[in-house]
Design an enzyme around this catalytic site. Structure first.
Site, mmCIF file in Angstrom:
data_model
loop_
_atom_site.group_PDB
_atom_site.id
_atom_site.type_symbol
_atom_site.label_atom_id
_atom_site.label_comp_id
_atom_site.label_asym_id
_atom_site.label_seq_id
_atom_site.Cartn_x
_atom_site.Cartn_y
_atom_site.Cartn_z
ATOM 1 N N SER A 53 0.359 -1.056 -0.402
ATOM 2 C CA SER A 53 0.054 -0.171 0.237
ATOM 3 C C SER A 53 0.846 1.287 -0.165
ATOM 4 O O SER A 53 1.505 1.194 0.604
ATOM 5 C CB SER A 53 -0.783 0.271 1.570
ATOM 6 O OG SER A 53 0.310 0.353 2.113
ATOM 7 N N LYS A 54 0.105 2.067 -0.174
ATOM 8 C CA LYS A 54 0.990 3.614 -0.677
ATOM 9 C C LYS A 54 1.247 4.444 0.485
ATOM 10 O O LYS A 54 2.196 4.405 0.669
ATOM 11 C CB LYS A 54 -0.584 4.872 -1.480
ATOM 12 C CG LYS A 54 -0.118 4.797 -2.692
ATOM 13 C CD LYS A 54 -0.659 5.768 -2.800
ATOM 14 C CE LYS A 54 -0.692 6.074 -4.394
ATOM 15 N NZ LYS A 54 -1.988 6.899 -4.908
#
Ligand code: GLU
Length: 487
Positions: free
Chosen positions: A258-259
């Site tokens: 995930s970012k």
């Protein structure tokens, strides 16, 4: 083998997407087949302008140019080539309509007029009963006349597939192995939306058939939809391709990449200066194991070594230290002249003298062993173009057993030794000989001579060795930098 990569143009290409594309590209290359790029742009609400172009460019940057479908022309613009086009799904709506009509006629699909409010209510009621949400088939009960009447009146509708609920679907995934799905757990998937655009489920089945795909490589998130796709192939009477679902990429804490925890867009890694060779090598080793201790793989070596049976089923954790290590390794592999040419403009921007420096290549070679990213070069070479700031604390070094009081004495010995080398003979060989004989005659340890010299010349704790640095500075410059410490 005909393989394909069909991204949706909803944003930048992610690391996971690039890895899936890599696996598909490798299989095509390995079998002297074709790697096709298709753009799955049927969700107009999520489309991002310029995303398709960016994705194609990123693939080309990585060395994974498509052989067929969407690609770049000589001017770097997006074009498409191949006999099974068009390769943008938004240009194939008539094709999907034709095949949906075929499914309706063979009763493998049906019209559904349920409103989103009704579907919401249904879903909530199912959740309250702790049932898995699934279309309750209200519209499957409608008579043909009723359907025709509602269609004629222009009522909004979708088209759903009719899943044979009594069946069991068995399939072998190339990575996950044999899988069994029960028909009663499979929802009557929407195939055609009310806006006339197909869903992914229908569109990719039709396209992979018409584009003669032999192997579908795609992310693990599609695994649970696989039985729907196989049922569609069967409803059409088509042979399905082989499927290989590629496991997820994970953050360090084993959650889905995930970012929040990592850069996920390939773009970010390009911007940071990673070499395509390093990123590709890194992605190949994420989840694939060559079965040997080899860690450095060029694309050609990957073509030779890659096979799906060595891809792990479990998710692969992104180990960015490994990426940096690989980046360093690939930096060392760049031919010297090419390396020098790559960093020269960067260095010259900061130090204009570098652009006419006849020793530039040799100086560049010194840092190639240590550099990780090209933009580090100006700083790493700065002491060749400006006088460094040096502190006595750096030159004196307790580990090397050099006290501050020793510094003038040591440096004057060095000065004496180097003064004897003539200007004309100033070279790595002569400098080395002069310093080695000083070490031998002075009774001091190597480090007691070389550390202070290197520190006085570079002002740095870490740098290439004293012999190399001294020989690539002029004799006058070396003696000047030493002289300051002799009082
Ligand atoms: N458009 C789909 C996606 O981006 C493609 C999946 C597939 O490879 O079939 O996830």
């Amino acid at each position: 083998m005909r393989t394909r990569f069909p991204p949706s143009p909803t944003g930048f290409l992610h690391l996971g997407g690039l890895r899936t594309a890599l696996f598909a590209w490798l299989l095509a290359r390995k079998t002297k087949g074709t790697f096709t790029l298709r753009i799955e742009d049927t969700d107009k609400t999520r489309e991002v302008a310029g995303a398709a172009k960016n994705i194609v460019r990123t693939l080309v940057w990585a060395g994974l140019s498509p052989d067929e479908g969407v690609m770049l022309d000589a001017a770097g613009q997006v074009t498409e080539r191949g006999e099974y086009g068009p390769y943008h799904q938004s240009k194939r709506l008539d094709v999907y309509k034709k095949y949906t009509d075929q499914l309706l006629a063979s009763r493998h699909a049906y019209h559904c007029f349920c409103t989103s409010e009704r579907l919401d209510q249904m879903r909530k009621a199912q959740e309250a009963r702790k049932q898995a949400p699934m279309y309750d088939r209200t519209c499957l009960e409608l008579s043909e006349e009723e359907v025709q009447k509602r269609l004629a009146s222009g009522e909004k509708h979708v088209i759903r597939m009719k899943v044979p609920r009594e069946e069991t679907i068995c399939v072998t995934d190339e990575i996950y192995g044999p899988l069994v799905f029960k028909g009663h757990t499979i929802d009557d998937q929407v195939l055609m939306k009310s806006d006339g655009f197909p869903t992914y489920h229908l569109a990719h089945v039709v396209d992979d058939h018409l584009m003669k795909t032999d192997m579908v490589n795609r992310g693990e998130e599609w695994l649970s939809s696989l039985p729907k796709h196989l049922l569609l192939f069967r409803a059409f009477g088509w042979e399905p391709p082989r499927y290989a679902h590629v496991p997820l990429l994970l953050n360090k804490d084993r959650t889905k990449l995930s970012k929040r925890q990592n850069d996920v867009a390939v773009e970010d890694y390009i911007r940071k200066g990673y070499l395509p060779e390093a990123l590709i090598n890194f992605l190949a080793l994420l989840g694939w194991n060559p079965g040997t201790t080899q860690e450095l793989f060029s694309l050609q070596e990957l073509i030779d070594a890659f096979s799906l049976d060595r891809v792990h089923k479990s998710g692969a954790v992104l180990d960015l230290e490994k990426l940096d290590w690989l980046q360093g390794q690939w930096m060392r592999k760049i031919p010297v002249q090419e390396f020098a040419a790559r960093i020269k403009p960067l260095v010259a921007e900061k130090f204009p003298a570098a652009s006419t420096d006849s020793k530039f290549s040799e100086r560049a070679t010194l840092i190639q062993e240590r550099i990780t990213f090209f933009p580090e070069a100006p700083d790493m070479l700065s002491y060749f173009y400006e006088t460094p700031k040096v502190s006595l604390d750096l030159i004196a070094n307790s580990k090397q057993k050099i006290s501050k009081e020793d510094v003038p004495k040591i440096l004057s010995l060095i000065q004496e030794a180097l003064s004897r080398v003539s200007d004309a003979a100033w070279s790595l060989r002569e400098v080395t000989t002069a310093l080695e004989s000083l070490i031998a005659t002075s009774g001091m340890k190597k480090g007691q001579i070389l550390w202070p010299l290197r520190a006085a010349l570079t002002g740095r704790e870490y740098s290439p060795g004293a012999y190399e640095v001294a020989s690539l500075l002029s004799k006058t410059e070396v003696l000047d930098r030493i002289k300051k410490w002799i009082v």
